[in-house]
Design an enzyme around this catalytic site. Structure first.
Site, mmCIF file in Angstrom:
data_model
loop_
_atom_site.group_PDB
_atom_site.id
_atom_site.type_symbol
_atom_site.label_atom_id
_atom_site.label_comp_id
_atom_site.label_asym_id
_atom_site.label_seq_id
_atom_site.Cartn_x
_atom_site.Cartn_y
_atom_site.Cartn_z
ATOM 1 C CG HIS A 1 -6.650 7.024 -41.110
ATOM 2 N ND1 HIS A 1 -8.007 6.945 -40.910
ATOM 3 C CD2 HIS A 1 -6.297 5.886 -41.755
ATOM 4 C CE1 HIS A 1 -8.457 5.788 -41.385
ATOM 5 N NE2 HIS A 1 -7.432 5.135 -41.913
ATOM 6 C CB CYS B 1 34.100 10.553 -28.744
ATOM 7 S SG CYS B 1 33.033 11.844 -28.148
ATOM 8 C CD GLU C 1 16.875 2.603 -43.355
ATOM 9 O OE1 GLU C 1 16.428 2.893 -42.244
ATOM 10 O OE2 GLU C 1 18.078 2.707 -43.641
ATOM 11 C CD1 TRP D 1 28.223 13.402 -32.807
ATOM 12 C CD2 TRP D 1 27.546 12.960 -30.722
ATOM 13 N NE1 TRP D 1 26.853 13.449 -32.795
ATOM 14 C CE2 TRP D 1 26.410 13.185 -31.535
ATOM 15 C CE3 TRP D 1 27.361 12.678 -29.365
ATOM 16 C CZ2 TRP D 1 25.115 13.110 -31.031
ATOM 17 C CZ3 TRP D 1 26.068 12.617 -28.869
ATOM 18 C CH2 TRP D 1 24.957 12.825 -29.711
ATOM 19 C CD GLU E 1 20.731 8.613 -41.570
ATOM 20 O OE1 GLU E 1 21.326 8.661 -40.493
ATOM 21 O OE2 GLU E 1 20.430 7.531 -42.123
ATOM 22 C CE LYS F 1 28.134 3.246 -39.611
ATOM 23 N NZ LYS F 1 26.970 3.307 -40.504
ATOM 24 C CG ASN G 1 34.058 7.255 -26.811
ATOM 25 O OD1 ASN G 1 32.949 7.749 -26.692
ATOM 26 N ND2 ASN G 1 34.326 6.293 -27.678
ATOM 27 N N GLY G 2 32.570 8.603 -23.852
ATOM 28 C CA GLY G 2 31.560 8.093 -22.915
ATOM 29 C C GLY G 2 31.011 9.243 -22.100
ATOM 30 C CE LYS H 1 19.831 5.570 -44.033
ATOM 31 N NZ LYS H 1 20.046 4.431 -43.219
ATOM 32 N NE ARG I 1 34.325 5.622 -32.247
ATOM 33 C CZ ARG I 1 33.775 4.455 -31.942
ATOM 34 N NH1 ARG I 1 33.730 3.514 -32.844
ATOM 35 N NH2 ARG I 1 33.292 4.243 -30.747
HETATM 36 C C1 F6R Z 1 20.864 5.581 -39.686
HETATM 37 C C2 F6R Z 1 21.722 4.916 -38.730
HETATM 38 C C3 F6R Z 1 21.282 4.849 -37.311
HETATM 39 C C4 F6R Z 1 21.698 3.501 -36.697
HETATM 40 C C5 F6R Z 1 21.396 3.490 -35.197
HETATM 41 C C6 F6R Z 1 21.724 2.144 -34.575
HETATM 42 O O1 F6R Z 1 21.387 5.519 -40.971
HETATM 43 O O2 F6R Z 1 22.782 4.451 -39.063
HETATM 44 O O3 F6R Z 1 19.921 5.062 -37.177
HETATM 45 O O4 F6R Z 1 21.020 2.484 -37.352
HETATM 46 O O5 F6R Z 1 22.125 4.486 -34.555
HETATM 47 O O6 F6R Z 1 23.066 1.827 -34.752
HETATM 48 P P1 F6R Z 1 23.595 0.353 -34.632
HETATM 49 O O7 F6R Z 1 22.997 -0.436 -35.727
HETATM 50 O O8 F6R Z 1 25.086 0.487 -34.774
HETATM 51 O O9 F6R Z 1 23.183 -0.145 -33.293
#
Ligand code: F6R
Length: 596
Positions: A493, A2, A470, A72, A477, A591, A98-99, A474, A27
């Site tokens: 396995h 948010c 990773e 969000w 998501e 984010k 927000n929260g 990527k 956000r």
């Molecule tokens: C994936 C991604 C998330 C963040 C996770 C932690 O691309 O961005 O998996 O890595 O939410 O976020 P931070 O690093 O901001 O604590």
């Protein structure tokens, strides 16, 4: 999660708030709203969906004081009613929050009020109305004393030329312009207006009026805020001709990684400042790396490098699990929290838990963020603002930041690392990454061949196993394709049952000690007609298995995972774009994850 944005000054608020919300859209982007004080009351517009849905509506809002929000969803589905701002029954008070208000049910019962939305936030507007006796700041303060949970909060009242702000666990910054205040959940959105700002700390509350501002704590004691300055260039939050922030951020890696190590490593010294004395460093028995998502993956990569360099056991923990497990920690442990945003709720809670028992440090991107402040000391990775929801340049920066930490600890202990070799390799990193980025079109062609697939496997061994994890994260998501990462040898396995001609398998197959083993794993997939995409430093042996080979330059083992990750970021990006999806704002994601 948010975004809050507010304006008080002498310009039209709605336009500035709309633009601010656009910058905060990463956000959260399931609904948005703006409230502006006009001559007769407060006008409100809110709408489900992306912020641009609000553009026309917001033009109806005339006035120079207002608050806005991009959501969000946590409590209540994304719709117009659940969108913020929320108002009190008499519609005189508007709030954006927000929260999470954890005791919202108890508060509703206490007020005996019926809310029109399904959110936890709306009750705050009713609570403030309950306490309001002519002084808005006091009404908000009394309300917050009753609240359990987290909040970044902005409140306005029809009868007051002021915005009340408060924070507990969710960031809120105040920009001080010329005869104007801008409030925002992050610095990036205030940067186009002013460079001067202060951050509210937890359990602080403030009042902004045309004639000045005041900040106090919830116990009513006045607080003097130190003003800070934004030091980075506003251009770093523009797309600069790239079609998406994600692509721009992938292409920024030659520079972002250089920013991370510049001035911090010489042929014989690591120059970082950490709040750890030499005696403690010598006594470290165990290092525990804690993070979420991509940050957790960077910790897994670093685990290999750290154990190899330091000969100390390194454990990697999901912050969300660590925080609730009553982790067994000793004074000779070092807990390292890793976070791009510095706001992730689980990582912050894990840090607070660890601090009770042992020394902690942070590997953080966002300067001045909550985790950075709470950690006490650490290494900023200096990747610059990361706007794309999928983390790219922060991931590679975190690997490097953790490596610098390992080298610093090594310097104070055994001095086993050959800093000159590492420094030389770092100096070549920029050219190596540029060479990978030049293959962007080739990688796009591979994406064209596979973007209709419904599943993917990513396989790697050693420190390339977390690179595989990773790569899979990527892809899933931003393209919504189901993808899994595995250590290559684990395939037999179980996952091998999935292999058929419809299953693309991405192998990270460098020329290192495990190369022959990974070729055997490739044989197993080839024999079962799986389609192979191979990422390697030397393609000679691999042509037999596939025509889809991405070659990357070879560097030292400690840095190879950085180079290997970049083509996988590009592959995920192109697949998402070919599927007509917006990689910067994948569905259901946001984010900075400031809720549990
Ligand atoms: C994936 C991604 C998330 C963040 C996770 C932690 O691309 O961005 O998996 O890595 O939410 O976020 P931070 O690093 O901001 O604590």
């Amino acid at each position: 999660m948010c975004g809050i944005f507010g304006y008080l000054g002498n310009k039209q608020a709605s336009e500035i708030i709309f633009q601010g919300l656009q910058r905060l859209e990463y956000r959260g982007y399931d609904s948005a709203g703006i409230a502006v004080k006009n001559g007769t009351g407060i006008a409100l517009e809110k709408k489900k969906g992306r912020i641009h849905n609000l553009q026309e509506l917001s033009k109806n809002l005339k006035g120079t004081l207002g608050i806005g929000h991009t959501r969000w969803a946590t409590h209540g589905e994304p719709n117009d009613v659940n969108a913020h701002p929320h108002h009190s029954t008499d519609k005189k008070i508007m709030i954006v929050h927000n929260g999470i208000i954890e005791n919202f049910s108890a508060l509703k019962e206490f007020l005996n009020c019926s809310c029109i939305s399904a959110t936890d936030s709306e009750v705050l507007a009713h609570l403030i109305q309950h306490h309001y006796k002519g002084n808005l700041l006091e009404a908000v303060r009394l309300s917050l004393l009753q609240v359990e949970g987290t909040y970044g909060l902005a409140v306005m009242h029809q009868h007051h030329d002021e915005i009340i702000i408060a924070r507990n666990g969710s960031p809120l910054v105040v920009g001080l312009g010329k005869n104007e205040y801008i409030i925002s959940s992050d610095l990036a959105a205030i940067a186009p207006h002013t460079k001067k700002y202060f951050c509210l700390d937890d359990k602080q509350i403030g009042k902004l009026t045309p004639s000045g501002y005041e900040v106090k704590d919830l116990e009513n004691s006045a607080i003097t805020k130190e003003l800070e300055r934004i030091t980075w260039d506003v251009k770093s939050i523009e797309k600069k001709g790239f079609s998406h922030f994600m692509l721009k951020e992938i292409f920024e890696q030659p520079a972002s990684l250089k920013n991370c190590f510049r001035g911090r490593i010489t042929n014989d010294e690591i120059k970082v400042t950490l709040n750890l004395d030499d005696a403690f460093i010598k006594s470290i028995n165990r290092i525990i790396l804690v993070g979420c998502g991509t940050s957790w993956h960077s910790a897994l990569v670093a685990e290999y490098a750290m154990e190899k360099t330091l000969n100390i056991p390194v454990e990697v923990e999901y912050a969300s699990e660590f925080r609730y497990r009553n982790p067994i920690l000793h004074e000779n442990d070092l807990v390292v929290v890793i976070s791009q945003s510095g706001e992730t709720a689980d990582t912050l809670a894990a840090l607070k838990e660890a601090k009770k028992h042992c020394k902690t440090i942070g590997i953080i991107n966002v300067v001045g963020s909550t985790i950075a402040r709470e950690a006490g000391s650490g290494i900023y990775i200096h990747a610059g603002p990361e706007i794309g929801v999928a983390s790219t340049k922060a991931f590679t920066g975190q690997i490097l930041g953790l490596l610098l930490l390992a080298l610093y600890i090594d310097e104070k202990r055994e001095k086993t690392a050959n800093l000159k070799t590492i420094k030389d390799a770092l100096d070549n990193l920029e050219e190596h990454i540029k060479a990978i980025l030049e293959k962007n079109e080739d990688i796009k062609k591979i994406a064209e061949a596979y973007y209709n697939s419904t599943n993917f496997l990513f396989l790697g061994r050693g420190s390339n196993f977390p690179v595989a994890l990773e790569g899979a994260l990527k892809l899933k998501e931003i393209s919504y394709i189901h993808a899994e990462g595995y250590p290559a040898a684990e395939m037999k396995h179980g996952p091998i049952a999935l292999i058929d001609e419809h299953m693309p398998v991405v192998f990270i197959a460098n020329q290192n000690g495990l190369h022959d083993k990974i070729i055997s794993n490739m044989e197993e997939v080839y024999a079962r007609k799986g389609s192979i995409i191979a990422l390697t430093t030397d393609d000679r042996e691999l042509k037999k298995y596939t025509k889809h080979i991405i070659t990357v330059p070879e560097t030292i083992d400690l840095l190879q995972p950085i180079l290997n990750s970049i083509p996988l970021q590009l592959l995920a990006y192109h697949i998402a774009v070919l599927k007509n999806l917006d990689p910067d704002k994948p569905r259901n994601l946001a984010k900075s994850v400031t809720v549990e």
